[in-house]
Design a protein around this motif. Structure first.
Motif, PDB file in Angstrom:
ATOM      1  N   LEU A 127       0.703  -1.256  -0.063  1.00  0.00           N
ATOM      2  CA  LEU A 127      -0.108   0.051   0.066  1.00  0.00           C
ATOM      3  C   LEU A 127       0.900   1.363   0.032  1.00  0.00           C
ATOM      4  O   LEU A 127       0.633   2.114  -0.617  1.00  0.00           O
ATOM      5  N   ILE A 128       1.939   1.237   0.944  1.00  0.00           N
ATOM      6  CA  ILE A 128       2.775   2.345   0.700  1.00  0.00           C
ATOM      7  C   ILE A 128       3.695   2.829  -0.431  1.00  0.00           C
ATOM      8  O   ILE A 128       3.552   3.708  -0.932  1.00  0.00           O
ATOM      9  N   PHE A 129       4.221   1.793  -0.918  1.00  0.00           N
ATOM     10  CA  PHE A 129       5.091   1.619  -1.799  1.00  0.00           C
ATOM     11  C   PHE A 129       4.565   1.748  -3.406  1.00  0.00           C
ATOM     12  O   PHE A 129       5.148   2.335  -4.323  1.00  0.00           O
TER      13      PHE A 129
ATOM     14  N   ILE B  68       8.077   6.564   4.369  1.00  0.00           N
ATOM     15  CA  ILE B  68       7.200   6.271   5.724  1.00  0.00           C
ATOM     16  C   ILE B  68       8.483   6.769   6.878  1.00  0.00           C
ATOM     17  O   ILE B  68       9.710   6.430   6.619  1.00  0.00           O
ATOM     18  N   GLN B  69       8.129   7.332   7.736  1.00  0.00           N
ATOM     19  CA  GLN B  69       8.958   7.809   9.011  1.00  0.00           C
ATOM     20  C   GLN B  69       8.271   7.426  10.302  1.00  0.00           C
ATOM     21  O   GLN B  69       6.904   7.619  10.399  1.00  0.00           O
TER      22      GLN B  69
ATOM     23  N   ILE C 124      14.234   8.867  15.573  1.00  0.00           N
ATOM     24  CA  ILE C 124      13.654   8.981  14.311  1.00  0.00           C
ATOM     25  C   ILE C 124      13.996   7.916  13.416  1.00  0.00           C
ATOM     26  O   ILE C 124      15.309   7.433  13.363  1.00  0.00           O
ATOM     27  N   ALA C 125      13.212   7.433  12.457  1.00  0.00           N
ATOM     28  CA  ALA C 125      13.340   6.278  11.378  1.00  0.00           C
ATOM     29  C   ALA C 125      12.762   6.734  10.118  1.00  0.00           C
ATOM     30  O   ALA C 125      11.653   7.049  10.165  1.00  0.00           O
ATOM     31  N   ALA C 126      13.451   6.589   9.119  1.00  0.00           N
ATOM     32  CA  ALA C 126      12.874   6.742   7.713  1.00  0.00           C
ATOM     33  C   ALA C 126      13.184   5.798   6.916  1.00  0.00           C
ATOM     34  O   ALA C 126      14.402   5.249   6.864  1.00  0.00           O
ATOM     35  N   ILE C 127      12.196   5.559   5.872  1.00  0.00           N
ATOM     36  CA  ILE C 127      12.449   4.351   5.028  1.00  0.00           C
ATOM     37  C   ILE C 127      11.968   4.618   3.650  1.00  0.00           C
ATOM     38  O   ILE C 127      10.840   5.244   3.621  1.00  0.00           O
TER      39      ILE C 127
ATOM     40  N   ASN D 166       4.346   9.217   3.438  1.00  0.00           N
ATOM     41  CA  ASN D 166       4.248  10.431   2.275  1.00  0.00           C
ATOM     42  C   ASN D 166       4.033   9.308   1.018  1.00  0.00           C
ATOM     43  O   ASN D 166       4.506   8.499   0.540  1.00  0.00           O
ATOM     44  N   THR D 167       2.896   9.866   0.354  1.00  0.00           N
ATOM     45  CA  THR D 167       2.326   8.883  -0.892  1.00  0.00           C
ATOM     46  C   THR D 167       1.680   9.677  -1.951  1.00  0.00           C
ATOM     47  O   THR D 167       1.239  10.990  -1.789  1.00  0.00           O
ATOM     48  N   TYR D 168       1.638   9.033  -3.001  1.00  0.00           N
ATOM     49  CA  TYR D 168       0.760   9.734  -4.122  1.00  0.00           C
ATOM     50  C   TYR D 168      -0.684   9.263  -3.955  1.00  0.00           C
ATOM     51  O   TYR D 168      -1.460   9.728  -4.715  1.00  0.00           O
ATOM     52  N   ASN D 169      -1.028   8.413  -3.159  1.00  0.00           N
ATOM     53  CA  ASN D 169      -2.398   7.724  -2.881  1.00  0.00           C
ATOM     54  C   ASN D 169      -2.974   8.589  -1.587  1.00  0.00           C
ATOM     55  O   ASN D 169      -2.330   8.588  -0.699  1.00  0.00           O
TER      56      ASN D 169
END
Length: 476
Positions: free
Chosen positions: A20-22, A156-157, A75-78, A170-173
């Motif tokens: 869903l995210i990617f 995602i963070q 903080i973590a971000a992928i 953060n997504t275009y969806n």
């Protein structure tokens, strides 16, 4: 009606959530596309950021992690929905390129595309993550793990502040409800359960260390002392690299967990690139922090070991505070930061000289404060502060030239700025010291020492061995 099927197992839940995210973002092939980005945040139950990364990271995507337990922040971000890499080719096309300015332009351009869908979560707005190599230009070393500069907006963070945790996607969806349904469906519990099932096995590595060759370091110290004696410079920071190979791959998450446990007063950090190379460490040095237009920078230079007991530790600390040699080295750093901020039209103020006591080492420390003017952006300040005399020398340009000719390894991100920025001008940058570059079963450990008049090669060697030991004890 809930969108998530009730029959989903924890593993299926994770796979469907990642899809869903990617997936919608992968359909946007042009990274400079003006398509709007929808930012969706949700407060979640407490979750270890290292577990968050372990479960949700994907192949060929960057990863960013840092944590400061003393400040109760993490903080973590992928992944990167938007990114900019400034590499050697770009600089060859335009030799006058300013990598810090280009990263700021990247923020300005993409900030216009971001639509925050739930305004009630402003405290957890999307962040940009960025890091820079030590040197402005790329040099002829074999290892080119990281570009001259990188900045990205993640898919995602996870942010931890005190006891509050929030996930931002953060997504275009723009289907906010579907994403929130996942985040509110025992998200943290399912992530941790998935980790226990699939990631918790720890592979003990029977590590074989190559013979550490320190004569090269002694030679560099002596060369630096000769340059100081000839009045070519007054200080130079001599760095050394320790190469390690093991039978099995390094366990990055477990190594970070060890660093976190062993160094609770440091910034524990990790940057992973698309080739699964990682730059990790435990840095005590904050280059720059801005919150609500209030700036803090740490002048950190002058070192001594910790004592074996309270009385010995107190004596060593007092001797450090009284050492003319160590105070002279420290003064060069604090004066540089103060003068650079003043030259930008700010009005910095110095706190009193004090000790920063860490688990295995203590430093002379002077916090420096200033109020930010609206027309000055954070990356402009980072550009003016990097490198400080704490990681280069005095004069800085001469010291950097000496470093380039004497060090036979690539500094890469060692002693360089690493940090994040949000949409309101807040940021935090650290200096990437006490660090290691890792890929699979190979690691290059970095450590350095400031050389001034009165420095003794044997004492400086003891200092960098102490710094190496902190990393060696953590690697798994």
């Amino acid at each position: 009606m809930a969108i998530i099927p009730n029959h989903l197992s924890v593993l299926d839940y994770i796979q469907e959530f990642k899809k869903l995210i990617f997936s919608s973002s992968f359909n946007i092939k042009n990274n400079s596309s003006p398509s709007p980005i929808f930012s969706i945040s949700c407060e979640v139950e407490p979750i270890d950021p290292l577990i968050f990364i372990s479960v949700l990271q994907t192949d060929k995507q960057p990863v960013f992690y840092w944590q400061n337990q003393r400040k109760k922040e993490a903080i973590a971000a992928i992944g990167a929905i938007k990114s900019l890499n400034i590499d050697k080719n770009i600089c060859q096309q335009d030799k006058d390129i300013d990598r810090f300015q280009k990263c700021q332009e990247f923020i300005n351009n993409n900030q216009k595309l971001i639509h925050i869908l739930n305004k009630d979560q402003d405290n957890y707005q999307p962040h940009f993550f960025t890091y820079f190599r030590f040197f402005e230009q790329s040099h002829n070393f074999d290892n080119k793990s990281f570009p001259l500069a990188t900045i990205f907006l993640p898919f995602i963070q996870l942010i931890k502040k005190d006891n509050k945790y929030s996930v931002t996607i953060n997504t275009y969806n723009q289907n906010k409800k579907e994403i929130l349904d996942y985040l509110k469906d025992n998200f943290s519990e399912k992530i941790e359960l998935n980790y226990k099932v699939n990631y918790s096995q720890e592979n003990k590595i029977n590590s074989h260390l190559e013979n550490a060759k320190y004569q090269g370091f002694i030679d560099k110290v002596n060369k630096g002392l000769e340059a100081i004696k000839s009045e070519k410079l007054t200080k130079i920071v001599v760095a050394h690299a320790l190469e390690i190979k093991t039978e099995n791959k390094f366990n990055i998450v477990k190594s970070l967990e060890n660093l976190r446990n062993n160094h609770p007063d440091c910034y524990i950090f990790s940057i992973g690139n698309e080739d699964q190379e990682y730059f990790i460490g435990a840095s005590p040095e904050r280059l720059l922090s801005i919150k609500d237009n209030q700036l803090v920078s740490d002048a950190l230079a002058g070192s001594a070991p910790r004592g074996k007991n309270e009385d010995e530790d107190f004596l060593i600390g007092n001797n450090l505070l009284d050492s003319e040699k160590e105070k002279r080295e420290h003064q060069a750093v604090s004066n540089f930061i103060f003068n650079q901020l003043s030259a930008m039209g700010l009005q910095p103020k110095k706190a009193s000289l004090q000790l920063l006591k860490l688990s295995n080492i203590q430093h002379l420390w002077t916090p420096i404060y200033a109020e930010i003017k609206e027309e000055i952006n954070p990356l402009e300040i980072v550009r003016q502060l990097h490198p400080t005399p704490a990681v280069a020398g005095v004069p800085i340009e001469v010291a950097c030239q000496e470093i380039e000719t004497s060090e036979k390894f690539d500094r890469s991100l060692y002693a360089a700025p690493i940090g994040w920025l949000d949409l309101q001008g807040n940021c935090e940058f650290i200096v990437g010291i006490r660090s290691a570059l890792i890929k699979e079963n190979y690691a290059r450990l970095y450590a350095g020492a400031g050389i001034v008049t009165g420095s003794k090669p044997e004492q400086e060697l003891t200092e960098i061995k102490l710094k190496f030991q902190a990393l060696l004890q953590a690697l798994i």
